[in-house]
Design a protein around this motif. Structure first.
Motif: not given
Length: 814
Positions: A786-807
């Motif tokens: 759940w915590l990783a999901t939050q931060m992966a969402w921010f990485a996707r949209w604030l850092k332009g990196d979808s790697t975590w979200w897609n994993a």
């Protein structure tokens, strides 16, 4: 273990080649070393074992523990070996990746070796969430072997290896380690029981208990469990089942000697009278049953398991063994206090009244402990909490909202409805029935209180802006003074019954909770447990206050969190966080919404206390009532814009916001009011005030707070016009909706409605359910994702990196 400077740490891990297909290659050339240790051939009794397998030299690898002390460093090419024996060794290094790491690791050289990552045997493929990762390589070599070793990592991000265990504050640091959870003082204040919870990485948790001397802090003994101190005798109580009987024994803290205190006591939770000659038991009675297949719901609370059950009070005399009921009837009754001389019981009877707000009310009475004669103080009273007797039994301290006792403690005009979550103290004189407000002009919102039998002062905690402080109130003069405690958030305290001693737990803004004992005469604090030890090897950034004056002329308090390696010349994305419910975001360090963790991942964090939060005075708290987000939202938007304007290192195009419960509603509502956010996360958020009002266990109860005397049929502008769902077409911010699908507070349907709306509108939205979890995500493994999901969402949209979200959530083509 060798400590490395920053320059050395960089040199340890990185010899990067040019990126190929977005990859970077790093050679690891320095390691921590355990061994080499000699291994010998076993006595061979047969050619195969019971499973039909021949002895394999590779089995020697498991002889070496992954936790063996690595007291040396190794940076050569040829593996260390012994001259006269086969030997095993262990090489370790650490990787602190703050972005998702995907790639491969290759270990070349030793003929027999095993690779482990974070204690689990690993292949060459790497898929690592941002964390502090431990890499370990076991190897086996022959005498005078010349095997060399070469370790390389080919990944999507540059990899910096280090030999130093110290690391940025990561997700596992939020929950793992040893934490102090409780402290309880003996009656004379000479001894304190301290309770700890220790959680290992992976979620295994255990409790431990200590008995300590309060003057010196010296450890006297380890205890098998938590203890309940006697109210007068310096001893604690042990409960045992013996021959079908429930017996109580008192235990001397120094000698451990035990003597029977009570025999064959009835079932029920018990309270020992201050005079130690009787018990008051709270006994559960089951309510009427319904056909489990088809049944009638009597009222809203009848949806809650056990709502039809009731509790009554019983008095058990220790001298005679006689047990008799103190209360009888269809209302639930509870013991609020016993007078110091044992002659009076303060009893409350709670029930619902649906005709007007508040719908939960109580009757309060003083009952003679011997004759059971009752003096009813008031009936059908709302807005009050619990009470406790003065040391002489002539007065009662009650807590309540500003509306209690016909608003006698309210600062606000009759036209303004105070917040029901802002709390005051009231003094009730039993002889005259006079009620005196004690904290009417005291802005902090009061919490738990103890009326000291030693000095007659009232000691209490209070939300004091975004701090939780400890105070003393003189009931005769009304004077209130703040105690000189250590820490910024006092979340639990205990007073000695007959001594000027107080034990308390308190967080500092950037540290886990510590445990202290204070002598109230000398005002000296003695540290029993230092919370900094719970940080272990983790390192945190810094926090500084940042307040602003809004366009209405109000001072809005806030805090700005910066990473440990903060560089003012860089541009940082930012996460904005605000209160859920009505309490301010305090300086509680162990929240799963942890700015110190967001810092590690490369974000600055802004936490602000918009209007409507308690702890800032009655008027400020009242702005939560009948606004449905208006006012608080403007504070958040204005504060976010101003902090960006005054801090050039914040990237104003990369701002995310997040909140839970009411904060989850606020997250959704904000996206209907502004476009300044590039991503948003709503956990258990309210999308539709009208549906929430009738849902869950407490929807209509919370609406009594936030929508006082306002209903869907009478105030459409609040329930409909200001619900995010009815403004979904205005939302263009990528929105993540998180929800435990067993949430009985804000049911899942709230997120489902918004998800449906935004999907049909073609907007960027994701819904992630957490199976079996309620309003708070408590399961260790589920909470990690759940915590990783939050931060992966921010990485996707604030850092332009979808790697975590897609994993976490691979794309599916359906």
């Amino acid at each position: 273990m060798m400590k490395l400077s920053f320059l050395t740490m960089v040199a340890v891990g990185v010899f990067c080649t040019a990126p190929v297909y977005g990859q970077t290659k790093s050679e690891i050339r320095q390691f921590n070393l355990a061994g080499p240790y000699a291994v010998s051939q076993p006595v061979v009794l047969d050619t195969v074992d019971v499973q039909g397998k021949a002895f394999a030299e590779s089995s020697w690898l498991s002889a070496l523990s992954l936790t063996s002390p690595t007291d040396k460093s190794f940076s050569g090419a040829v593996l260390p070996s012994l001259t006269d024996s086969k030997s095993v060794g262990l090489l370790t290094f650490y990787v602190n990746n703050t972005d998702y790491l995907k790639g491969k690791i290759e270990v070349k050289g030793p003929r027999n070796h095993q690779l482990f990552i974070d204690g689990a045997e690993a292949s060459g493929d790497l898929s690592l969430s941002p964390e502090h990762h431990t890499f370990a390589i076991r190897y086996l070599v022959e005498p005078n072997d010349t095997d060399s070793i070469r370790v390389s990592i080919d990944a999507n991000i540059p990899v910096v290896a280090t030999l130093d265990k110290s690391h940025p504050y990561m997700s596992h640091d939020l929950f793992d380690g040893k934490r102090v959870r409780d402290m309880r003082l003996s009656a004379d204040g000479a001894y304190v029981m301290v309770a700890y919870q220790t959680t290992d990485r992976g979620g295994t948790s255990r409790w431990s208990y200590e008995l300590r001397d309060t003057k010196t802090g010296r450890l006297l003994s380890m205890l098998p469990h938590s203890v309940r101190w006697m109210p007068r005798t310096v001893a604690w109580l042990e409960e045992r089942k013996e021959n079908g009987q429930r017996n109580l024994y008192q235990v001397d803290p120094l000698t451990g000697c035990q003597s029977r205190f009570a025999s064959d006591i009835p079932e029920g939770d018990f309270t020992v009278s201050p005079t130690e000659d009787y018990l008051i038991l709270s006994v559960k009675e089951e309510g009427p049953k319904e056909d489990p297949g088809v049944f009638e719901v009597l009222e809203m609370d009848d949806r809650q398991p056990g709502w039809r059950d009731r509790t009554y009070l019983s008095r058990y005399d220790l001298a005679t063994g006689i047990s008799q009921r103190v209360t009888f009837g269809h209302k639930t009754t509870s013991l609020q206090d016993i007078s110091a001389d044992g002659t009076k019981l303060l009893v409350g009877a709670a029930y619902t009244r649906l005709s007007r707000r508040p719908t939960e009310v109580c009757d309060v009475m003083v009952v003679d402990a011997k004759t059971l004669a009752a003096d009813t103080l008031f009936v059908n009273e709302g807005f009050i909490g619990s009470g406790c007797f003065s040391p002489d039994g002539s007065q009662i301290l009650f807590s309540g909202t500003p509306e209690a006792f016909d608003r006698i403690g309210c600062q606000l005009p009759d036209s303004v409805t105070p917040s029901m979550t802002e709390n005051e103290f009231f003094l009730y004189d039993i002889a005259t029935k006079k009620i005196t407000p004690l904290t009417k002009d005291f802005d902090p919102s009061v919490g738990t209180a103890t009326w000291s039998k030693h000095d007659g002062q009232i000691y209490f905690t209070a939300e004091d802006r975004d701090y939780v402080n400890l105070f003393a109130l003189n009931p005769k003069s009304g004077a209130i003074r703040q105690l000189p405690i250590s820490g910024d958030d006092t979340y639990r305290f205990d007073m000695a019954e007959h001594a000027p001693m107080i034990a308390y737990l308190s967080y500092k803004t950037m540290e886990p909770a510590s445990g202290y004992v204070m002598n109230l005469k000398t005002k000296k604090n003695h540290t029993i447990f230092d919370g900094r030890t719970a940080l272990g090897d983790a390192q945190v950034g810094t926090c500084q206050d940042w307040d602003f004056v809004n366009s209405r002329g109000d001072k809005v308090y806030g805090r700005l969190y910066l990473p440990k390696d903060f560089d003012a010349t860089k541009k940082y994305p930012m996460i904005v966080y605000y209160y859920g419910g009505c309490s301010p975001v305090s300086r509680y360090f162990e929240s799963p919404y942890a700015p110190q963790y967001w810092n590690t991942l490369g974000y600055v964090a802004y936490i602000l206390q918009p209007s409507g939060a308690t702890g800032f005075g009655q008027e400020w708290a009242s702005r939560h009532v009948n606004t449905a987000g208006r006012g608080p939202a403007e504070d958040i938007i204005e504060g976010t814009k101003k902090i960006c304007e005054t801090h050039p290192f914040i990237d104003a195009t990369k701002i995310g916001c997040m909140g839970a419960s009411y904060g989850g509603f606020m997250t959704q509502y904000l996206q209907t009011q502004t476009d300044i956010f590039a991503a948003a996360v709503s956990h258990a958020g309210i999308a539709n005030h009208t549906s929430y009002w009738g849902e869950g266990y407490w929807g209509y109860n919370y609406s009594e707070v936030s929508m006082a005397n306002s209903y869907p049929w009478s105030h459409r502008q609040l329930y409909v016009d200001q619900s995010p769902l009815f403004n979904a077409d205005k939302i263009h911010t990528p929105l993540l909706l998180l929800h435990g699908n067993a949430d009985t507070n804000v049911p899942l349907i709230e997120s489902l409605q918004m998800f449906t709306a935004l999907k049909l509108l073609g907007r960027e939205v994701a819904l992630v359910e957490v199976e079996g979890e309620n309003h708070h995500i408590l399961d260790y493994a589920k909470r990690e994702k759940w915590l990783a999901t939050q931060m992966a969402w921010f990485a996707r949209w604030l850092k332009g990196d979808s790697t975590w979200w897609n994993a976490l959530y691979p794309k599916k083509h359906l």
